[in-house]
Design a protein around this motif. Structure first.
Motif, mmCIF file in Angstrom:
data_model
loop_
_atom_site.group_PDB
_atom_site.id
_atom_site.type_symbol
_atom_site.label_atom_id
_atom_site.label_comp_id
_atom_site.label_asym_id
_atom_site.label_seq_id
_atom_site.Cartn_x
_atom_site.Cartn_y
_atom_site.Cartn_z
ATOM 1 N N THR A 100 1.232 13.001 -2.397
ATOM 2 C CA THR A 100 1.742 12.296 -3.583
ATOM 3 C C THR A 100 1.394 10.809 -3.542
ATOM 4 O O THR A 100 1.283 10.164 -4.589
ATOM 5 C CB THR A 100 3.272 12.457 -3.676
ATOM 6 O OG1 THR A 100 3.877 11.924 -2.489
ATOM 7 C CG2 THR A 100 3.653 13.922 -3.824
ATOM 8 N N GLN A 101 1.211 10.247 -2.336
ATOM 9 C CA GLN A 101 0.882 8.820 -2.224
ATOM 10 C C GLN A 101 -0.617 8.574 -2.134
ATOM 11 O O GLN A 101 -1.061 7.426 -2.033
ATOM 12 C CB GLN A 101 1.582 8.221 -0.995
ATOM 13 C CG GLN A 101 3.099 8.263 -1.079
ATOM 14 C CD GLN A 101 3.742 7.011 -0.495
ATOM 15 O OE1 GLN A 101 3.078 6.014 -0.267
ATOM 16 N NE2 GLN A 101 5.042 7.053 -0.310
ATOM 17 N N SER A 159 0.816 -1.223 0.000
ATOM 18 C CA SER A 159 0.000 0.000 0.000
ATOM 19 C C SER A 159 0.847 1.270 0.000
ATOM 20 O O SER A 159 0.312 2.367 -0.097
ATOM 21 C CB SER A 159 -0.922 0.008 1.224
ATOM 22 O OG SER A 159 -0.164 0.071 2.420
ATOM 23 N N LEU A 160 2.170 1.120 0.123
ATOM 24 C CA LEU A 160 3.048 2.285 0.213
ATOM 25 C C LEU A 160 4.049 2.306 -0.928
ATOM 26 O O LEU A 160 4.402 1.263 -1.481
ATOM 27 C CB LEU A 160 3.812 2.270 1.551
ATOM 28 C CG LEU A 160 2.961 2.389 2.830
ATOM 29 C CD1 LEU A 160 3.813 2.089 4.050
ATOM 30 C CD2 LEU A 160 2.328 3.762 2.936
ATOM 31 N N SER A 161 4.515 3.494 -1.267
ATOM 32 C CA SER A 161 5.569 3.662 -2.272
ATOM 33 C C SER A 161 6.849 4.085 -1.562
ATOM 34 O O SER A 161 6.857 5.063 -0.809
ATOM 35 C CB SER A 161 5.163 4.730 -3.300
ATOM 36 O OG SER A 161 3.991 4.348 -3.982
ATOM 37 N N PHE A 162 7.899 3.339 -1.795
ATOM 38 C CA PHE A 162 9.169 3.607 -1.111
ATOM 39 C C PHE A 162 10.146 4.302 -2.072
ATOM 40 O O PHE A 162 10.047 4.145 -3.293
ATOM 41 C CB PHE A 162 9.753 2.295 -0.593
ATOM 42 C CG PHE A 162 8.939 1.678 0.517
ATOM 43 C CD1 PHE A 162 9.208 1.989 1.838
ATOM 44 C CD2 PHE A 162 7.889 0.810 0.237
ATOM 45 C CE1 PHE A 162 8.465 1.432 2.855
ATOM 46 C CE2 PHE A 162 7.135 0.253 1.242
ATOM 47 C CZ PHE A 162 7.419 0.560 2.568
ATOM 48 N N ILE A 176 10.294 6.219 1.796
ATOM 49 C CA ILE A 176 9.490 7.191 2.545
ATOM 50 C C ILE A 176 10.445 7.958 3.448
ATOM 51 O O ILE A 176 10.888 7.454 4.479
ATOM 52 C CB ILE A 176 8.391 6.486 3.361
ATOM 53 C CG1 ILE A 176 7.443 5.738 2.429
ATOM 54 C CG2 ILE A 176 7.640 7.481 4.229
ATOM 55 C CD1 ILE A 176 6.368 4.954 3.137
#
Length: 718
Positions: free
Chosen positions: A65-66, A46-49, A51
Motif C-alpha cells: 500500500t505504501q 517517505s513514509l505514511s503514518f 505504521i
C-alpha cells in the motif's frame, strides 16, 4: 551470438543497478552522520503514518500500500529507528518512538542481518537512555556474533557502525585495548567502503582516542589525514568536528591561543548546522581552557552557556556534567557555597541517570567542598558514598581519597572509634596500593641476609683460587697479551689506512653525485644537498634562458662548458648566492637574502648582458621565498621546492618569448599543506584557483597557462 550479446547487456545493466544501489546506501550513511535532523525529515516524508502491523503478512500488505517492496520498507524502518536514537533531531519522546519502531521490527526480523541490526539499535538505546554501558556493550557483542565476514555492502556498513559504537563505549568505560581494537576495525572497514567522508570520520575518531590517551603525536597524525580528506568535501559538520577535536588536542598541549581559536571555529560551525549538542561541547572546551589558565569567571560564563543549551535539549547527563564543572569552577573561584549548590544538583541528576562512574568524582568533590565549609557530617556522608561506589567500580585511588575525607570528618565529629577504624582501612589500602605497584618477592629480610653471606663466602673462595692461579699464569698471560696487542695494532693501522682511502673515495663520489654529469658543475643533487643543510636560504629562483636550451649543441661542449661556468660564477657573485646547473639553459639559484621580484629580474638582466653568449637572450624566472608555507612546523622537501619552481617557470613561459618575465607565488597563512602534495601540479593549481595562493607576475597574471596534470582526465584524487 545474439544470445551472448543479450546476456552481456543484461549483466552490465545488473552491475550498473547494483553499483547505483550501493552508492545510494553510502550517500544515506554520509547524510545520516552529517545531518541527522535533515535525514529525519527525509525519512518521515517517505513514509505514511501510522505504521502498525502484527504479523509478517500484515507487513507485506502495508509495504504494497505504501509502494515499497518488503525489504525496502524494512530498511526504511531501520533507518527511522536509528535516527530516532540520535541526539538533537528535534523530536519529542524520540526514545519512545524508537522503541515502538524497534518492537515492530522484531516481528519481521528473520535473518542474522535483521537481528544484528535490532541488537545494535538496542545497544544504542541502552547507552543513550540509561547510560548502562556494560549492558550496551553486551548488545553490540551479540550483534557482532550474528554477523560473519561478508563482502556485501549492507553487512560491511553495519559492521562499520557496530565497531565504532563498541570502540566508543570501551573508550568511555576506560577499556583502552578493547577500544583501540574496535576503532581500528572501524577504520579498516571505512577504507574498504572507499568513501572519503567515512574514512575522514574514522581517522578523526582514532585521533580522538589517541588524544584521550595523551598520545598527541599519533592524534595529530590521524587528524592531519582526516583534514586532508575533508578538504575536498563540502561537509561543514565534519569540519566543525575536526576543529573541536583539534581544540581539545591544543588544550591538552597547553597551547591556549590555538585551543581557543579552534574551539570558537567549531562553535561557529555547529551553530550554522544547528548541532546544539556539539555546540555545548565546544562551549565546555572553551570553559576548560579558561579554567586551565585560572580565569575562573570566564570559565563559569561558558559553563553556564553550555548548561543553557543542554537544558533546552533536555540532556540530563550533559546537564549533570555541566553542574559538576560549575561546582569545580566556583570552588576554585573561592565560592564554596555556590559550588556545593551546583554539585548537589549534579548529584541528583547522576543518581537519576544511574551514572555511578560520574557519581564517584562528584561525591568526592562534594566532600572536598564541604570540608572547606566545615560541614563534617556532609563530608562523612558523601565520602562514605564515594568509597562504596569506588570499591564497586574497583578504583583504588578514589577509594583512598574517599577514606582520607572520611577519616578527617569522623575525627572532627569526635567519633574517634570510627575514625580509627577508617584510618586502619586507609593504612591497609595504602599498603595494598604499595604492593600493587611493586613486583611480588619471595625474599624475607632473613633470607636475603643469608643469601648475602653465602655470596660473600663464595667470592672469598673464588678470590683465593684466582690468586693461586695468577702466580702460574701471569707470565703466560702477559706474553699472550703482548702478542695480541701487536696483532691488533697492525690490524688497526691497516684498517686506518683502508678507512682513509675509502673516505677519500667517498668524498670524491659525493662530490660527483652533486655535479651535473657532463659539465661537472654543481647540479640538481648539489641543490638537494644544499637544501638539507642547516644553513639558512632565504629565496629560491629557477632561471630559464629562452635561447639557451640548445647552447651545448650550438657552441660545442668545450665552449659551452666555459661559457656556462663563467655565467654561473657571475650569477653566484652578483646575487650573493649559489648557482646549480639543471640542464642547458636552466639554472637554479639559492639566495641568502630575499630580493624584490622586479629588482631580482633587473639584476639578472644586467648580469646576462655582461655575458657574450647571453646578450639579448630573454629569460623566464620562477622565484619563491623559503620557507614556502607560513607554518614552520610543516616541512617541505627540497624536491617539492624544485617542482614548484618548475611549475612557475612553465607558467612564465606561457606568456611568450619576446620579453623577460617572472612568476612567483606566496601561499596564504590558512593554506593547507595538502596544496604541496602529489600530484603537485593538480593540487597547486587548485590552491591558486581557490584563492589559497597569491600569484605575482610582471605581466598580466590572468594570461598564465599553468601546466596540467597528465592524469587529470582520468581521476581527481581530491
Amino acid at each position: 551470438m545474439r544470445v551472448f550479446l543479450y546476456s552481456l547487456l543484461l549483466f552490465f545493466c545488473c552491475a550498473t543497478s547494483v553499483n547505483a544501489a550501493f552508492s545510494q546506501l553510502i550517500s544515506k550513511e554520509v547524510k545520516f552522520k552529517e545531518s541527522a535532523p535533515e535525514f529525519y525529515q527525509d525519512a518521515i516524508a517517505s513514509l505514511s503514518f501510522p505504521i502498525e502491523f502484527a504479523s509478517e503478512v500484515e507487513f507485506n500488505h502495508l509495504a504494497d500500500t505504501q509502494g515499497f517492496s518488503s525489504q525496502e520498507l524494512e530498511q526504511q524502518l531501520q533507518w527511522l529507528a536509528r535516527v530516532y536514537l540520535e541526539p538533537g533531531i528535534g523530536v519529542d519522546d524520540a526514545m519512545e518512538k524508537a522503541q515502538q519502531v524497534m518492537t515492530q521490527l522484531e516481528i519481521i526480523a528473520d535473518t542474522p542481518y535483521d537481528r544484528a541490526y535490532l541488537l545494535m539499535l538496542q545497544g544504542r538505546k541502552t547507552g543513550r537512555d540509561k547510560q548502562d554501558y556494560q549492558l550496551a556493550i553486551t548488545y553490540y557483542q551479540q550483534a557482532l556474533a550474528q554477523l560473519k565476514a561478508s563482502e556485501d555492502l549492507p553487512t560491511q556498513l553495519l559492521l562499520h557502525n557496530i565497531h565504532y559504537q563498541l570502540g566508543d563505549l570501551y573508550r568511555i568505560t576506560l577499556q583502552k585495548n578493547a577500544a583501540l581494537t574496535h576503532l581500528n576495525q572501524y577504520r579498516e572497514l571505512a577504507y574498504q567502503l572507499r568513501d572519503d567522508y567515512l574514512i575522514a570520520k574514522a581517522e578523526s575518531t582514532l585521533g580522538h582516542y589517541y588524544s584521550g590517551d595523551e598520545q598527541f603525536a599519533k592524534a595529530l597524525q590521524h587528524y592531519t589525514e582526516a583534514i586532508r580528506l575533508a578538504e575536498g568535501l563540502d561537509k561543514p559538520f565534519l569540519n566543525a568536528i575536526l576543529s573541536l577535536r583539534l581544540a581539545r588536542v591544543y588544550r591538552d598541549l597547553k597551547s591556549w591561543d590555538e585551543a581557543l581559536t579552534y574551539a570558537h571555529k567549531a562553535a561557529d560551525g555547529f551553530t550554522k548546522v544547528g548541532k546544539d549538542n556539539y555546540l555545548s561541547s565546544a562551549m565546555t572546551v572553551i570553559a576548560m581552557v579558561y579554567g586551565e589558565q585560572e580565569r575562573w569567571n570566564q570559565a563559569i560564563d561558558y559553563y553556564l552557556n553550555a548548561q543553557q543549551i543542554d537544558v533546552r535539549r533536555g540532556n540530563l547527563t550533559a546537564q549533570a556534567l555541566n553542574l559538576h564543572n560549575l561546582g569545580e569552577a566556583y570552588f576554585n573561584n573561592k565560592e564554596p557555597k555556590r559550588a556545593l549548590t551546583n554539585l548537589i544538583k549534579a548529584n541528583g541528576l547522576f543518581l537519576q541517570k544511574k551514572s555511578k562512574h560520574y557519581l564517584i568524582y562528584n561525591d568526592l568533590l562534594i566532600a572536598q567542598v564541604a570540608s572547606q565549609l566545615g560541614d563534617w557530617s556532609m563530608v562523612n556522608a558523601y565520602a562514605a558514598k564515594a568509597f562504596v561506589l569506588a570499591r564497586e567500580k574497583k578504583l583504588p585511588e578514589q577509594m583512598f581519597e574517599a577514606l582520607q575525607y572520611k577519616t578527617r570528618a569522623l575525627k572532627e565529629l569526635g567519633d574517634i572509634d570510627k575514625a580509627l577504624a577508617a584510618l586502619e582501612q586507609l593504612i591497609a589500602l595504602s599498603q595494598d596500593l604499595e604492593h600493587e605497584s611493586q613486583k611480588p618477592s619471595d625474599y624475607s629480610p632473613s633470607v636475603l641476609a643469608e643469601q648475602q653471606l653465602k655470596l660473600q663466602l663464595s667470592q672469598l673462595q673464588a678470590s683465593n683460587k684466582t690468586q693461586e692461579k695468577q702466580a702460574h699464569q701471569f707470565r703466560l698471560a702477559a706474553s699472550i697479551i703482548f702478542i695480541v696487542s701487536m696483532l691488533l695494532a697492525l690490524a688497526g693501522i691497516n684498517q686506518w689506512r683502508g678507512k682513509s682511502k675509502l673516505k677519500r673515495q667517498l668524498a670524491s663520489l659525493k662530490q660527483k653525485v652533486n655535479q651535473e654529469p657532463i659539465t661537472q658543475l654543481p647540479g640538481y643533487h648539489g641543490f638537494i644537498a644544499r637544501m638539507r643543510q642547516k644553513n639558512e636560504i632565504a629565496q629560491l629562483a629557477l632561471l630559464s634562458l629562452d635561447d639557451g636550451h640548445t647552447l651545448d649543441l650550438n657552441l660545442g661542449n668545450d665552449t659551452y662548458l666555459e661559457a656556462t661556468a663563467r655565467l654561473m660564477d657571475t650569477l653566484s657573485r652578483g646575487l650573493a648566492g649559489e648557482a646549480y646547473l639543471i640542464r642547458p639553459g636552466l639554472i637554479l639559484l639559492t639566495l641568502n637574502e630575499v630580493n624584490a621580484h622586479q629588482a631580482l629580474q633587473e639584476r639578472i638582466r644586467s648580469l646576462l648582458d655582461d655575458q657574450p653568449q647571453s646578450q639579448g637572450t630573454h629569460f623566464k624566472l620562477g622565484c619563491i621565498k623559503v620557507p614556502l608555507l607560513g607554518n614552520p612546523d610543516i616541512k617541505v622537501t627540497p624536491d617539492t621546492y624544485f617542482n614548484v619552481l618548475q611549475m612557475l617557470v612553465a607558467g612564465a613561459m606561457s606568456l611568450g618569448t619576446q620579453k623577460d618575465c617572472y612568476v612567483s607565488i606566496t601561499p596564504l597563512n590558512f593554506a593547507p599543506a595538502a596544496i604541496l602534495s602529489n600530484p603537485l601540479y593538480l593540487h597547486l593549481e587548485k590552491g591558486i584557483s581557490r584563492g589559497l595562493v597569491k600569484v605575482e607576475c610582471n605581466e598580466n597574471k590572468a594570461l598564465i597557462q599553468w601546466p596540467k596534470w597528465q592524469g587529470a582526465n582520468d581521476a581527481d584524487p581530491t
